[in-house]
Write a protein that holds these residues in place. Structure first.
Motif, PDB file in Angstrom:
ATOM      1  N   LEU A   1       0.857  -1.175   0.000  1.00 13.52           N
ATOM      2  CA  LEU A   1       0.000   0.000   0.000  1.00 13.52           C
ATOM      3  C   LEU A   1       0.905   1.241   0.000  1.00 13.52           C
ATOM      4  O   LEU A   1       1.826   1.338   0.801  1.00 13.52           O
ATOM      5  N   GLY A   2       0.637   2.148  -0.925  1.00 11.86           N
ATOM      6  CA  GLY A   2       1.495   3.330  -1.051  1.00 11.86           C
ATOM      7  C   GLY A   2       2.596   3.152  -2.080  1.00 11.86           C
ATOM      8  O   GLY A   2       3.189   4.141  -2.523  1.00 11.86           O
ATOM      9  N   GLY A   3       2.871   1.908  -2.460  1.00  8.93           N
ATOM     10  CA  GLY A   3       3.862   1.648  -3.512  1.00  8.93           C
ATOM     11  C   GLY A   3       5.155   2.393  -3.263  1.00  8.93           C
ATOM     12  O   GLY A   3       5.654   2.465  -2.139  1.00  8.93           O
ATOM     13  N   ARG A   4       5.686   2.953  -4.344  1.00 10.80           N
ATOM     14  CA  ARG A   4       6.951   3.667  -4.224  1.00 10.80           C
ATOM     15  C   ARG A   4       6.776   5.091  -3.684  1.00 10.80           C
ATOM     16  O   ARG A   4       7.760   5.805  -3.530  1.00 10.80           O
ATOM     17  N   SER A   5       5.526   5.475  -3.386  1.00 12.31           N
ATOM     18  CA  SER A   5       5.384   6.798  -2.755  1.00 12.31           C
ATOM     19  C   SER A   5       6.038   6.793  -1.378  1.00 12.31           C
ATOM     20  O   SER A   5       6.373   7.851  -0.843  1.00 12.31           O
ATOM     21  N   LEU A   6       6.241   5.599  -0.804  1.00 13.54           N
ATOM     22  CA  LEU A   6       6.930   5.535   0.490  1.00 13.54           C
ATOM     23  C   LEU A   6       8.444   5.650   0.341  1.00 13.54           C
ATOM     24  O   LEU A   6       9.129   6.009   1.289  1.00 13.54           O
ATOM     25  N   THR A   7       8.962   5.298  -0.827  1.00 11.39           N
ATOM     26  CA  THR A   7      10.425   5.217  -0.976  1.00 11.39           C
ATOM     27  C   THR A   7      10.985   6.194  -2.007  1.00 11.39           C
ATOM     28  O   THR A   7      12.176   6.176  -2.289  1.00 11.39           O
ATOM     29  N   TRP A   8      10.128   7.028  -2.573  1.00  9.85           N
ATOM     30  CA  TRP A   8      10.598   7.862  -3.697  1.00  9.85           C
ATOM     31  C   TRP A   8      11.546   8.959  -3.215  1.00  9.85           C
ATOM     32  O   TRP A   8      11.661   9.239  -2.022  1.00  9.85           O
ATOM     33  N   GLY A   9      12.218   9.593  -4.188  1.00 10.33           N
ATOM     34  CA  GLY A   9      13.187  10.642  -3.861  1.00 10.33           C
ATOM     35  C   GLY A   9      12.562  12.008  -3.635  1.00 10.33           C
ATOM     36  O   GLY A   9      13.241  12.938  -3.226  1.00 10.33           O
ATOM     37  N   ARG A  10      11.262  12.149  -3.932  1.00 11.69           N
ATOM     38  CA  ARG A  10      10.456  13.337  -3.612  1.00 11.69           C
ATOM     39  C   ARG A  10      10.786  14.578  -4.444  1.00 11.69           C
ATOM     40  O   ARG A  10      10.219  15.633  -4.231  1.00 11.69           O
ATOM     41  N   GLN A  11      11.709  14.466  -5.382  1.00 15.87           N
ATOM     42  CA  GLN A  11      12.058  15.608  -6.221  1.00 15.87           C
ATOM     43  C   GLN A  11      10.906  15.862  -7.188  1.00 15.87           C
ATOM     44  O   GLN A  11      10.447  14.947  -7.873  1.00 15.87           O
ATOM     45  N   SER A  12      10.438  17.111  -7.233  1.00 15.28           N
ATOM     46  CA  SER A  12       9.181  17.430  -7.916  1.00 15.28           C
ATOM     47  C   SER A  12       9.374  18.604  -8.865  1.00 15.28           C
ATOM     48  O   SER A  12       9.401  19.764  -8.426  1.00 15.28           O
ATOM     49  N   TYR A  13       9.510  18.295 -10.146  1.00 19.10           N
ATOM     50  CA  TYR A  13       9.806  19.332 -11.139  1.00 19.10           C
ATOM     51  C   TYR A  13       8.748  19.376 -12.221  1.00 19.10           C
ATOM     52  O   TYR A  13       8.296  18.331 -12.694  1.00 19.10           O
ATOM     53  N   ARG A  14       8.429  20.589 -12.637  1.00 13.35           N
ATOM     54  CA  ARG A  14       7.591  20.741 -13.823  1.00 13.35           C
ATOM     55  C   ARG A  14       8.429  20.469 -15.061  1.00 13.35           C
ATOM     56  O   ARG A  14       9.623  20.744 -15.085  1.00 13.35           O
ATOM     57  N   TRP A  15       7.783  19.925 -16.053  1.00 11.53           N
ATOM     58  CA  TRP A  15       8.417  19.827 -17.364  1.00 11.53           C
ATOM     59  C   TRP A  15       8.032  21.084 -18.147  1.00 11.53           C
ATOM     60  O   TRP A  15       7.061  21.766 -17.810  1.00 11.53           O
ATOM     61  N   SER A  16       8.804  21.371 -19.200  1.00 13.17           N
ATOM     62  CA  SER A  16       8.560  22.589 -19.968  1.00 13.17           C
ATOM     63  C   SER A  16       8.290  22.216 -21.426  1.00 13.17           C
ATOM     64  O   SER A  16       8.340  21.046 -21.795  1.00 13.17           O
ATOM     65  N   ASP A  17       8.076  23.225 -22.234  1.00 17.94           N
ATOM     66  CA  ASP A  17       7.859  22.938 -23.656  1.00 17.94           C
ATOM     67  C   ASP A  17       9.129  22.478 -24.363  1.00 17.94           C
ATOM     68  O   ASP A  17       9.054  21.918 -25.458  1.00 17.94           O
ATOM     69  N   TYR A  18      10.306  22.705 -23.758  1.00 17.70           N
ATOM     70  CA  TYR A  18      11.495  22.055 -24.323  1.00 17.70           C
ATOM     71  C   TYR A  18      11.327  20.535 -24.260  1.00 17.70           C
ATOM     72  O   TYR A  18      11.838  19.809 -25.099  1.00 17.70           O
ATOM     73  N   ASP A  19      10.614  20.065 -23.224  1.00 16.37           N
ATOM     74  CA  ASP A  19      10.406  18.628 -23.039  1.00 16.37           C
ATOM     75  C   ASP A  19       9.236  18.112 -23.873  1.00 16.37           C
ATOM     76  O   ASP A  19       9.366  17.128 -24.590  1.00 16.37           O
ATOM     77  N   PHE A  20       8.072  18.789 -23.770  1.00 14.54           N
ATOM     78  CA  PHE A  20       6.910  18.312 -24.522  1.00 14.54           C
ATOM     79  C   PHE A  20       7.107  18.495 -26.031  1.00 14.54           C
ATOM     80  O   PHE A  20       6.453  17.824 -26.825  1.00 14.54           O
ATOM     81  N   GLY A  21       8.011  19.395 -26.424  1.00 14.29           N
ATOM     82  CA  GLY A  21       8.279  19.604 -27.846  1.00 14.29           C
ATOM     83  C   GLY A  21       9.476  18.826 -28.367  1.00 14.29           C
ATOM     84  O   GLY A  21       9.816  18.914 -29.552  1.00 14.29           O
ATOM     85  N   ALA A  22      10.134  18.062 -27.484  1.00 19.67           N
ATOM     86  CA  ALA A  22      11.417  17.438 -27.850  1.00 19.67           C
ATOM     87  C   ALA A  22      11.286  16.454 -29.010  1.00 19.67           C
ATOM     88  O   ALA A  22      12.089  16.474 -29.952  1.00 19.67           O
ATOM     89  N   ASN A  23      10.261  15.599 -28.953  1.00 21.09           N
ATOM     90  CA  ASN A  23      10.149  14.573 -29.998  1.00 21.09           C
ATOM     91  C   ASN A  23       9.868  15.191 -31.366  1.00 21.09           C
ATOM     92  O   ASN A  23      10.422  14.764 -32.382  1.00 21.09           O
TER      93      ASN A  23
END
Lengths: 559, 206
Positions: A109-131
């Motif tokens: 229960l909780g999966g990897r939310s218990l063990t994650w690194g917690r780093q929380s970043y927005r992606w940008s249009d450099y990312d959504f436009g990369a492909n």
């Protein structure tokens, strides 16, 4: 119908799906394959000291080599946290010849939310436009503007601390006050900025509260940095501390644990998923619902779809395109540079900040300045002092040696490079028909290798890291340009990618299966590219957005 | 190089392990040693002395005072610090008398033989300052050795681990602050500043 919606998995995205769907008034069943872990009650090792543990917190290496040969490579894995990781021996997967893939998993229960690194970043249009820009993979059917309000919503609820920097490539969000850079990191930030104004080293944006959220029973971070044991303060975001209580407050959530999903039933006439099959204590169960959300974790959601093949869908459910399982990714990462940082001998810190720094991407943005690659890389890391463990590498015995180890040691600064991983068709998940799991289902088979783009990015990253730390007065003592095995970054993603075209993608712009409109896949499987920053916040924002879309379509009678 | 009769030593060790298991609330099976991992009384005595020499008693207890040798025996039996990892054939050739059939090292047999050899006889019977000098010489040689693995470096790492994760080492010699409650990014460090034993990034990466 037994339920309005079924959510498969209780990790970071499953928790969000359960919260959003129940709060929208739906009656929801959440199915978790692992055991129950109750917030505050079941964090068994949380307050133990090393001397309270049989192997002093390090654990029994002999047993780990036998039962946890992959999980033991995770930097969060130790004797305190081993109960939050899967037993590899009991949960096998297979890899192709030449593939070295470390798949880090938490079935509970909780999966990897218990063990994650917690780093929380927005992606940008450099990312959504990369492909679209360089032609790898398929174009994302969304852009930053589609996701921005959902990032706002997620950050407000989970609590993300961070500093506003005004960077296009790492958009600011709704932040709680930042944790401070330590004295050496502050110096390095300024030294880098003085020479390279476009390079920004900032404190990590982390889902650890710097301000309490008393209405949700969550306290501000106590600076213990033992998050992966479970946090009774509720100071970091986990399913247990945050989304699960919200979903349960509605009175509309039914939770079953120790229940592994074996497959989905599909009706080709209506093009709807009609039921979810799952096993509890060797007994087959079946539940029906109008909506199904797959949140089992990127690889396991794909595994369920592959194992849901039927006469109508012989290559797996939602796979008329044939791309299900393909284009999997993980960030290529390595220790780009470690430097001794002289000049700070009179300085120390107090408290264990559960967070490091990030040096945001600066390559291949408006100018293509990557050397042999078209994407980005960023760095994470931080400055820290040595301690008694440095004594293992030094000659010395006796009183002077003991006296030396009594004090905080030399400062060093570490930069770990994270390179964007290009989506490739040959990196893929399939079923291993030669081996079955305990329930008689074929095991997941992983085929994965980094390519010349990632190699080129990490080579340039090493050079840059060396140059930057040297410019900041550091003496670089080591650095690498070879990526760790796939899976090292624990950002495995892709396999059920989003796209415009049902012929070349699994999901549409709402994380909704092209082939089955009442099926949503909102974990890492949906990702079409990898960016070079941590993906979890984006999974959560996409989940919240998909839930709103699903509820809207349900109310309009379209699904 | 094994003691002629390891029986009584093994029983003595297991009775200690049983108490330890009781104190920790863990099954004794987790702490039990297979016969090949039970050191002789003499090997235990030499290891205890090595612990006391590496981290002696000062104004705080030393590694010889707080059971670190028992931890090292347990840790060697369970492969901590890669101590059960097979050596390369080339390296194993340097330690032929003290390797198992799988080419992993028998650290305590090696330590006994090596210190006796350096003593020109019985290490235990040397005067305290001679024992210190003999071990210091071995330590210098081990850290000057370019080989990727050296049995003394492994033993010393386990002595440090055992000491600084004991309550005496972690909370008396160093500071243990389970709930810091705040983050101070820049404080003066003085000659009196003691390291915090639960500064996990320092422990893991320092």
């Amino acid at each position: 119908m037994d339920f309005d919606a079924i959510v498969v998995g209780s990790g970071i995205t499953g928790g969000w799906a359960a919260k959003e769907l129940t709060e929208a008034g739906l009656k929801v069943l959440m199915i978790e394959r692992g055991r129950t872990i109750r917030h505050q009650i079941d964090y068994d090792t949380e307050t133990k000291a090393p001397w309270d543990m049989p192997f002093r917190g390090r654990g029994d290496t002999e047993r780990y080599l036998r039962d946890y040969p992959v999980q033991m490579l995770n930097r969060q894995f130790n004797e305190f946290t081993e109960g939050h990781f899967v037993n590899d021996a009991e949960n096998p997967y297979t890899t192709a010849e030449g593939t070295d893939f470390t798949w880090f998993r938490s079935y509970q229960l909780g999966g990897r939310s218990l063990t994650w690194g917690r780093q929380s970043y927005r992606w940008s249009d450099y990312d959504f436009g990369a492909n679209l820009r360089d032609g790898h993979g398929t174009d994302w059917p969304i852009r930053y503007a589609d996701l921005a309000p959902w990032y706002d919503k997620v950050e407000d609820f989970i609590g993300v601390s961070g500093a506003h920097e005004g960077l296009a490539q790492l958009p600011d969000g709704h932040f709680q006050p930042p944790m401070a850079l330590n004295v050496v990191e502050q110096h390095v930030r300024e030294a880098i900025r003085a020479r390279w104004p476009e390079r920004c080293l900032t404190i990590g944006r982390t889902a650890n509260l710097t301000e309490a959220k008393p209405d949700e029973g969550r306290t501000a971070c106590q600076y213990r940095s033992i998050c992966a044991r479970g946090c009774s303060f509720g100071a970091y975001f986990s399913t247990q501390s945050s989304t699960l209580p919200a979903a349960q407050r509605t009175g509309r959530l039914t939770l079953v644990t120790d229940a592994a999903v074996s497959g989905l039933d599909f009706d080709p006439a209506t093009r709807r998923v009609t039921a979810v099959r799952y096993m509890v204590s060797g007994q087959q169960h079946r539940a029906t619902a109008r909506l199904v959300f797959l949140n089992a974790g990127a690889f396991n959601s794909v595994h369920i779809l592959l194992n849901s093949a039927s006469e109508a869908t012989p290559n797996g459910l939602a796979n008329s395109s044939g791309v299900l399982g393909t284009h999997i990714m993980d960030h290529a990462n390595t220790l780009s540079a470690v430097a001794l940082m002289p000049g700070f001998e009179g300085h120390t810190t107090f408290g264990n900040r559960p967070n490091g720094v990030i040096l945001a991407r600066y390559r291949n943005m408006d100018r293509m300045d990557g050397d042999g690659h078209t994407r980005g890389y960023s760095f994470q890391g931080g400055a820290l002092q040595g301690t008694w463990t440095a004594g293992k590498r030094e000659a010395g015995i006796g009183l002077d040696y003991k006296q030396k180890l009594r004090h905080p040691g030399a400062w060093r600064m570490v930069l770990v490079g994270f390179a964007d991983c290009v989506p490739r068709a040959r990196n893929r998940l399939t079923l291993d028909r030669s081996r079955n799991d305990a329930a008689g289902l074929p095991l997941l088979h992983v085929e994965f290798a980094f390519g010349r783009e990632e190699q080129a990015a990490l080579t340039q990253a090493k050079r840059d890291a060396d140059e930057m730390l040297t410019a900041a007065g550091g003496r670089v003592i080591m650095g690498f340009d070879q990526p760790g095995p796939g899976g090292t970054a624990i950002h495995e993603m892709g396999g059920a990618r989003m796209g415009h075209d049902p012929a070349t993608s699994v999901l549409n712009r709402w994380s909704q299966a092209h082939d089955a409109p009442n099926l949503f896949v909102t974990d890492g499987a949906q990702m079409s590219s990898s960016a070079c920053q941590n993906p979890s916040l984006t999974y959560m924002a996409l989940t919240a957005r998909a839930c709103a879309a699903a509820v809207g379509q349900l109310r309009e009678g379209r699904i | 190089m094994m003691a002629a009769d390891p029986g009584p030593d093994r029983r003595a060790f297991l009775s200690g392990a049983a108490l330890l298991a009781l104190a920790l609330g863990v099954p004794i099976a987790a702490l039990e040693l297979s016969p090949g991992d039970s050191p002789s009384a003499r090997q235990q005595a030499i290891l205890r002395e090595a612990c006391a020499l590496v981290i002696p008693r000062s104004d705080t207890p030393g590694a010889g005072d707080v059971g670190v040798a028992d931890f090292v025996v347990l840790a060697l039996a369970h492969g901590l610090e890669d101590s059960r990892k097979p050596l390369t054939a080339e390296l194993a050739a340097r330690y032929t008398a003290d390797v198992r059939s799988d080419l992993s090292l028998l650290h305590l047999e090696w330590l006994e033989a090596e210190l006796d050899r350096r003593s020109g006889g019985d290490f235990i019977r040397r005067r305290p300052e001679q024992r210190h000098a003999l071990l210091a010489a071995l330590d210098r040689a081990a850290f000057a050795d370019a080989a990727p693995v050296h049995p003394w470096r492994t033993i010393k790492a386990l002595i440090l681990l055992g000491y600084y994760t004991s309550e005496a080492g972690g909370a008396v010699e160093l500071r243990y602050v389970p709930v810091p409650g705040r983050w101070d990014p820049d404080l003066p460090q003085t000659p009196d500043t003691r390291a915090i034993s639960n500064d996990w990034s320092a422990v893991d990466f320092g």
